[in-house]
Structure formats: C-alpha cells, structure tokens
Design a protein around this motif. Structure first.
Motif, PDB file in Angstrom:
ATOM      1  N   VAL A  95       0.836  -1.196   0.000  1.00 28.07           N
ATOM      2  CA  VAL A  95       0.000   0.000   0.000  1.00 28.07           C
ATOM      3  C   VAL A  95       0.874   1.250   0.000  1.00 28.07           C
ATOM      4  O   VAL A  95       1.784   1.390   0.828  1.00 28.07           O
ATOM      5  CB  VAL A  95      -0.941   0.018   1.221  1.00 28.07           C
ATOM      6  CG1 VAL A  95      -1.790   1.284   1.211  1.00 28.07           C
ATOM      7  CG2 VAL A  95      -1.829  -1.213   1.228  1.00 28.07           C
ATOM      8  N   ILE A  96       0.558   2.166  -0.901  1.00 26.78           N
ATOM      9  CA  ILE A  96       1.231   3.458  -0.983  1.00 26.78           C
ATOM     10  C   ILE A  96       0.165   4.532  -0.807  1.00 26.78           C
ATOM     11  O   ILE A  96      -0.643   4.781  -1.707  1.00 26.78           O
ATOM     12  CB  ILE A  96       1.951   3.632  -2.339  1.00 26.78           C
ATOM     13  CG1 ILE A  96       2.938   2.500  -2.569  1.00 26.78           C
ATOM     14  CG2 ILE A  96       2.648   4.991  -2.400  1.00 26.78           C
ATOM     15  CD1 ILE A  96       3.449   2.405  -3.999  1.00 26.78           C
ATOM     16  N   ALA A  97       0.128   5.143   0.374  1.00 25.37           N
ATOM     17  CA  ALA A  97      -0.801   6.240   0.653  1.00 25.37           C
ATOM     18  C   ALA A  97      -0.036   7.541   0.480  1.00 25.37           C
ATOM     19  O   ALA A  97       0.924   7.806   1.203  1.00 25.37           O
ATOM     20  CB  ALA A  97      -1.363   6.119   2.069  1.00 25.37           C
ATOM     21  N   VAL A  98      -0.445   8.357  -0.459  1.00 22.11           N
ATOM     22  CA  VAL A  98       0.357   9.500  -0.880  1.00 22.11           C
ATOM     23  C   VAL A  98      -0.336  10.818  -0.555  1.00 22.11           C
ATOM     24  O   VAL A  98      -1.569  10.906  -0.576  1.00 22.11           O
ATOM     25  CB  VAL A  98       0.646   9.399  -2.404  1.00 22.11           C
ATOM     26  CG1 VAL A  98      -0.651   9.447  -3.210  1.00 22.11           C
ATOM     27  CG2 VAL A  98       1.619  10.457  -2.857  1.00 22.11           C
ATOM     28  N   ASP A  99       0.455  11.824  -0.209  1.00 23.78           N
ATOM     29  CA  ASP A  99      -0.038  13.197  -0.141  1.00 23.78           C
ATOM     30  C   ASP A  99       0.123  13.810  -1.525  1.00 23.78           C
ATOM     31  O   ASP A  99       1.238  13.886  -2.069  1.00 23.78           O
ATOM     32  CB  ASP A  99       0.791  14.028   0.852  1.00 23.78           C
ATOM     33  CG  ASP A  99       0.402  13.795   2.301  1.00 23.78           C
ATOM     34  OD1 ASP A  99      -0.752  13.390   2.551  1.00 23.78           O
ATOM     35  OD2 ASP A  99       1.255  14.012   3.181  1.00 23.78           O
ATOM     36  N   LEU A 100      -0.967  14.259  -2.107  1.00 24.92           N
ATOM     37  CA  LEU A 100      -0.894  14.916  -3.407  1.00 24.92           C
ATOM     38  C   LEU A 100      -0.033  16.171  -3.337  1.00 24.92           C
ATOM     39  O   LEU A 100       0.114  16.775  -2.262  1.00 24.92           O
ATOM     40  CB  LEU A 100      -2.306  15.288  -3.886  1.00 24.92           C
ATOM     41  CG  LEU A 100      -3.207  14.130  -4.308  1.00 24.92           C
ATOM     42  CD1 LEU A 100      -4.640  14.629  -4.508  1.00 24.92           C
ATOM     43  CD2 LEU A 100      -2.692  13.464  -5.583  1.00 24.92           C
TER      44      LEU A 100
END
Length: 264
Positions: A41-46
């Motif tokens: 899982v890669i949870a990214v801040d735009l």
C-alpha cells in the motif's frame, strides 16, 4: 518535481491511495492496516497537500486539475518503479483514480464519492462548503485542540465530512483540520473543479475493460449520494456500492466495508 510524501506498508500487489481536496494521506488510517495485509500500500499526499510540497508550475494541463494531478502522480509512481497499480481515491482522489484508469494506467480502480458526476449547482455547493470549512479551520486554529476534545465540538466541526464524528480521534481531527487550512494547493485545485468536464460514457477510455468499483455513502453532505445514480448510468460496467450511514469520508464511518472493497 520534489518527491511526494507517502506511507508505504504491507506486501502483495501495489495499491495506491489518493485523498481528496484539502485532505491528506492520514484520511486512510482507519483501514490502512487491514488493507496492508493484502497489498503493498502506498498512501500518498498529493502535491500541495499534507506534507507534500506544491507543484512547480509548467506547461501542460490546468494546474490543480484532475489531469494535472494525474500526470504528477504518474511521474511519482514511475520514479518508485510502480507500474499499472490498483488505485483507490476519495472525492478529488476518486476523480484522479478514474482518470488513471481511463488512461489505461491502473489495473483496477476503486473510487469513493468521486468528483465529476455532479450538476453545476452541486459542484458549486462542493466548492463553497469545503472553502467555508477551510476558512473556519484557519480562523479557529488555536482553539482546535479544545474544540475537537469535545464530542459536541467534533460534531459541530466534522459533521460536514463524517456521518459519525463522535467516533473520530480528537488528535486526528485537529491534524485533518490543520491540513485543510494549510494546503497551498487548495485554491487552484478547488478552482479547477469549475473546468472539469463531467464524466461521460463516450470518454470512458479503458475503464470498461478493467475492474472499477464506485462506492458512495448515503449520508454524504459534500457530494450527495444521488450523484451515484449518474455514475451508474455513465459507467454501467462498474460495480456500484452503497455505504449505508456513511459520510463523504467513509473510512471511519464504515471501516470494515471500505476495507473489504480494497481486499480480495
């Protein structure tokens, strides 16, 4: 472009999580551990949100638009060596996830209350409501810890986004409110909504050829659940899911059903 801020955990096929306007990657916290049991899982801040720096202005799509942010996210994933992942997004992030799927750059898409299935009046309401929430968070910054410590305060401040604000962690509420207030990319992304061409069946691209799930909370006050009817008409090959008694950010309202949509 400066590298984006992100959390990466778990193992398995890659899954990219994309937050909405004014939000940050921590919005996925209620389901992150469960999903990471099955995925890398890669949870990214735009760019311009959370801990990620703003984008550098350049040629190409309208800054802050779905197309622009999808371009930047594609470039970021390429630098990570992640090719054609599953993607999931909420609100603005849902629109970006659908755009990546439309382009053929996602192997599967899950969109929670995605933008772009609105009427003009509904789009204006979304822009106005989130802008008002940002202004309130900015004005009350010093009082946010005290406000969020109270169930009544959390209800007053967070009910626009959550159906059950009393379940929220006070510290996470403070962090989310401050992320909304501080996001340097907010205004351009919000204003780009005005120029977003609504989704249409004729412009679905690769979406009919990949697994697509669109989920909507019945108590969504930002992008009301009635918009899901348009999504069903425009993307009839997708799986359409109703999340009873869940709000615009459904992950704490309905963590088990939301996680199940992202796991085998």
């Amino acid at each position: 472009m400066t590298e984006l801020s992100y959390d990466r955990r778990g193992s398995g096929p890659p899954l990219v999580l994309i937050h909405g306007l004014g939000s940050h990657r921590q919005v996925w916290s209620p389901i992150l551990d469960a999903v990471a049991e099955h995925h890398d899982v890669i949870a990214v801040d735009l760019p311009g949100f959370g801990a990620s720096p703003p984008w550098a202005l350049s040629g190409g799509p309208l800054p802050g638009s779905v197309a622009h942010l999808a371009d930047l996210l594609e470039a970021f994933l390429a630098r990570l060596g992640v090719d054609t992942p599953a993607v999931a997004g909420n609100s603005l992030g849902g629109g970006i996830a659908l755009e990546l799927g439309r382009r053929g750059h996602a192997r599967a898409v899950t969109a929670f209350a995605p933008i772009g299935f609105w009427t003009r009046a509904e789009r204006r309401w979304c822009q106005t409501a989130v802008t008002a929430a940002r202004a309130t968070a900015t004005r009350l910054d010093g009082s946010l810890p005290r406000i969020m410590a109270s169930p009544v305060g959390r209800s007053a401040f967070c009910s626009l986004f959550y159906a059950h604000p009393g379940r929220l962690d006070p510290a996470e509420c403070v962090g989310s409110a401050r992320a909304l207030a501080a996001a340097p990319g907010f205004a351009e992304a919000r204003d780009a909504f005005t120029h977003l061409r609504p989704w249409s069946f004729s412009a679905a691209g690769s979406l009919p050829r990949i697994p697509v799930t669109i989920a909507w909370g019945t108590r969504d006050a930002i992008l009301p659940h009635r918009q899901s009817r348009r999504a069903r008409a425009i993307l009839p090959t997708a799986r359409h899911v109703t999340l009873p008694s869940a709000g615009h950010l459904p992950f704490s309202d309905a963590p088990t059903p939301c996680a199940a949509l992202l796991t085998p």
